[in-house]
Design a protein around this motif. Sequence first.
Motif, short mmCIF file in Angstrom:
data_model
loop_
_atom_site.label_atom_id
_atom_site.label_comp_id
_atom_site.label_asym_id
_atom_site.label_seq_id
_atom_site.Cartn_x
_atom_site.Cartn_y
_atom_site.Cartn_z
N SER A 470 0.86 -1.19 0.00
CA SER A 470 0.00 0.00 0.00
C SER A 470 0.89 1.23 0.00
O SER A 470 1.95 1.24 0.63
N CYS A 473 0.74 6.44 3.65
CA CYS A 473 -0.35 7.34 4.04
C CYS A 473 0.23 8.73 4.29
O CYS A 473 1.10 8.89 5.15
N LYS A 479 -3.32 4.92 9.25
CA LYS A 479 -3.36 3.60 8.64
C LYS A 479 -4.39 2.71 9.34
O LYS A 479 -4.46 2.68 10.56
N VAL A 480 -5.14 2.00 8.53
CA VAL A 480 -6.08 1.00 9.02
C VAL A 480 -5.77 -0.29 8.29
O VAL A 480 -5.85 -0.36 7.06
N LEU A 481 -5.39 -1.31 9.03
CA LEU A 481 -4.96 -2.56 8.43
C LEU A 481 -6.12 -3.22 7.69
O LEU A 481 -7.27 -3.18 8.13
N GLN A 482 -5.76 -3.83 6.56
CA GLN A 482 -6.74 -4.58 5.79
C GLN A 482 -6.92 -5.96 6.42
O GLN A 482 -5.95 -6.63 6.77
N VAL A 487 0.70 -6.57 7.85
CA VAL A 487 0.63 -5.20 8.36
C VAL A 487 1.04 -4.17 7.32
O VAL A 487 0.76 -2.98 7.50
N CYS A 489 -0.14 -4.04 4.38
CA CYS A 489 -1.31 -3.77 3.54
C CYS A 489 -2.36 -3.06 4.38
O CYS A 489 -2.86 -3.61 5.37
N TYR A 490 -2.66 -1.86 4.02
CA TYR A 490 -3.56 -1.03 4.83
C TYR A 490 -4.26 -0.02 3.95
O TYR A 490 -3.92 0.18 2.79
N ASP A 491 -5.26 0.60 4.53
CA ASP A 491 -5.98 1.70 3.88
C ASP A 491 -5.66 2.99 4.63
O ASP A 491 -5.40 2.98 5.84
N CYS A 492 -5.70 4.08 3.90
CA CYS A 492 -5.43 5.39 4.50
C CYS A 492 -6.77 6.09 4.77
O CYS A 492 -7.51 6.39 3.82
N ASP A 505 2.55 7.71 7.30
CA ASP A 505 2.20 6.37 7.82
C ASP A 505 1.90 6.40 9.32
O ASP A 505 2.38 5.57 10.09
#
Length: 874
Positions: A470, A473, A479-482, A487, A489-492, A505
């Motif tokens: 990912s 951020c 960061k929010v983990l998918q 760890v 791989c996450y969404d911002c 991040d």
Amino acid sequence: MTSTQRWPEQGWALLHLVLVASFSQAEEPVCRQRGDPENPQLSKDGDIMLGGIFSFHSRWKDRHDAFMQEPLPLECTSLNFRGFQFAQAMLFAIGEINNSTDLLPGISLGYKIYDACGSIARSVRVALALANGHETESAPSDEPCTRPAQVLAIMGETSSSPCMAIATVIGPFHIPMISHFATCACLSDKTKYPSFLRTIPSDYYQSRALAQLVRHFGWTWVGAIRTNDDYGNNGMATFTETAQQLDICLEYSKIQKIIDIIRTSSSKVIVAFLSHMDMDVLIHELSKYNLTGYQWVGSEGWIFDSQTAERDINHILDGAIGLSIPRAHVSGMREFILDVKPLNSSSSEIFTEFWETLFSCTFKRSTSSAGNQKECTGHEDVTGVRNSFTDMSLMPIFNNVYKGVYAVAHALHSILGCNETCNNKVLLSFFMMLLSKRHLSDIQPNSYLQLNLQNIFLLFLMQVPVSVCSEKCPPGTRKVLQKGKPVCCYDCIRCAEGEISNVTDSLTCIRCHPEFWSNDRRDACVKKEAEFLSYEEIMGALLSAAALFGACMTVVVALIFFKYRKTPIVRANNSELSFLLLFSLTLCFLCSLTFIGRPSEWSCMLRHTAFGITFVLCISCVLGKTIVVLMAFRATLPGSNVMKWFGTTQQRLSVVAFTLIQVLICIVWLTVSPPFPLKNLKEFKDKIILECALGSAVGFWAVLGYIGLLAMLCFLLAFLARKLPDNFNEAKFITFSMLIFCAVWITFIPAYVSSPGKFSVAVEIFAILASTFGLLICIFIPKCYIILLKPEKNTKKNMMGKVAPKYGKLPLRGRHLRKNRAQGGKPSASTGWLKRGEGGVRESKAVREQGQEERQTKQKTYSDCNVAVLNVHQ
């Protein structure tokens, strides 16, 4: 370094271990040779013997043993020039030591070098042969079996797995084993491998350095490839552990179906813990699918191998980076290695194979010669050959072999107490060799790897490749983990209002201080805008202008009244109370200005107290004027002396008394819990409302309640006096002014409570101005109208009611009589009307005289009342 072979000869190795155990436990007084002897490929006698185990071949022919008879020896294939280079480096070092007069003077070193063929089983077999030392004896020997072996140290092996097997076998005999290329961190365990030494750093340092190298370039999403042996498994385990500490995620770490995994993976960086031979196989497979464009990070096993780079014709490994052994140069070693003619003196069969492979020719006696190859003469010149044997890119590894031999020589030099000569009577043992740590410990690298990454970006021609699961951020997000992914791989997620993240991040968003608020990008806290009703903004300016206009208007009215202060209309309206009322109205207009501007401790206390006191003073004056009118009518009644108790002094005292009560309320309020400036942080998220807190709500509502009480009382009295004669009656105007006053302040309460921020202050100012304007306009503007525009009405005669109206109003009794007559009623004794006749209704003379007397009496009463009011106001 890895081993490319497995354990196909495990049963054979186990058989040898059993033989050793039975040999050590034999009760026979003599030694007997078991099995076929193992002869070295290269050997030379000397006073002290050193052993060497190198892989002159890399493979062997497969066979299927039924274990019904003794297995045949391994048939080695695929000549490996590197093994010869390592052996030549060892011979070069031994030759220098033997020719030296400073190191081991008078002592010659001999050697026995074996070919392990890349087989772990054969490595163990030849190691036992070196430990036994009776390889050439075919007849039983009467010498005791406890005699030490002829070799005092073993140089080799190249790979980690064979070294582990050899060190396990010879460890109990305390025979030092010095490897030049076995890097597995597991070999550092002295409890398992007490006699193992090496001249190359452990993979513990290399694996950690590779992880730091990957992290340095920001590659957090990588793939990993390893061989399924001790080198690959242990090296990758250390790399994985360090990578987790550095927030690096492995998309895969496989040893099977690696091509399919690479094709379907999203990571663009591959870390490979492989040997050069495994890497050659992998390159061949990757070329079939044209898998280019990956960033390779390699271990020392292949990263600086020139032969691997030459085989990469499809540019699979372009841009690969990794860690290599520091460069080294040993004077004369290159020439010695390339001088292969002395190998012919060994009279070994392997020399023939080596020579034929090196020069691509065949000897006549060779059974494996091909018809299309030229015949070897034995005098070929190696300078015209270009292959892996003439490649000197592995000189750092050759130097490791060189250093290992010298370490053993220095240890022997110390044990034998060599000065000009050596003490040959000292009984050498392996244990004494291991105790000589002063020299052998020098070859144990502890912290060789120190990364210098300052100029490493020069490796990339254009830009650093990107390999992340990912994207980073940016500030302002977290960061929010998918779910179900590593760890990396996450969404911002954008920070909420009032929260920020000022680093890349960020895992969490930081809430701003209550007096600060997040900006639009959510990456910094900015100070909240302080909001208050100021003079600079439009609303504050308009309210200020209205207050000043009202004050000026009041002053103009006061000047008009002062100029015409001797006229009947001014005197008839109690000029003293009128001027005091005008003064209080001016203060009411001006006190609204204290509500505008930045609240301070003094302004907060002043605005509410000034408002309360000035309004009470104003309403007290209005109340006094109302009471004067009512009392004046009461004074005209026969026998009434009311005006004696409500003269000028009493009027002044009433105003002072009413105002003093409000002053006492304000004093108590300011003493107990005064108003104070407050920063309201809850009303708006992004603003600070600067306002005046009430301090004591009871005090505030007590001030308003007292004003409301006086206003209601004044309204009630004015309402009762509204039907008094129009010429001088002021109660009607007071009624309207109080009606406006009460309506304004009744509507003020819900508007004030529901208005946010500075608008509540504006509502309060508007209520003050509206009620003040109501009093000013309703009470004084009609008088100013008469004074300025109708001066003919501003006379004492008009004030006393001596001017007959156009249509005189009948007394109340006369109106009832007329109504009765219109309805055809009968005359009564009280009315004196006649019956309705044919000629109409006629009023008797007595009735007319009675009505005339009543009108004269009433007119006199009005005149007396006028005189009384004027006297009171004067």
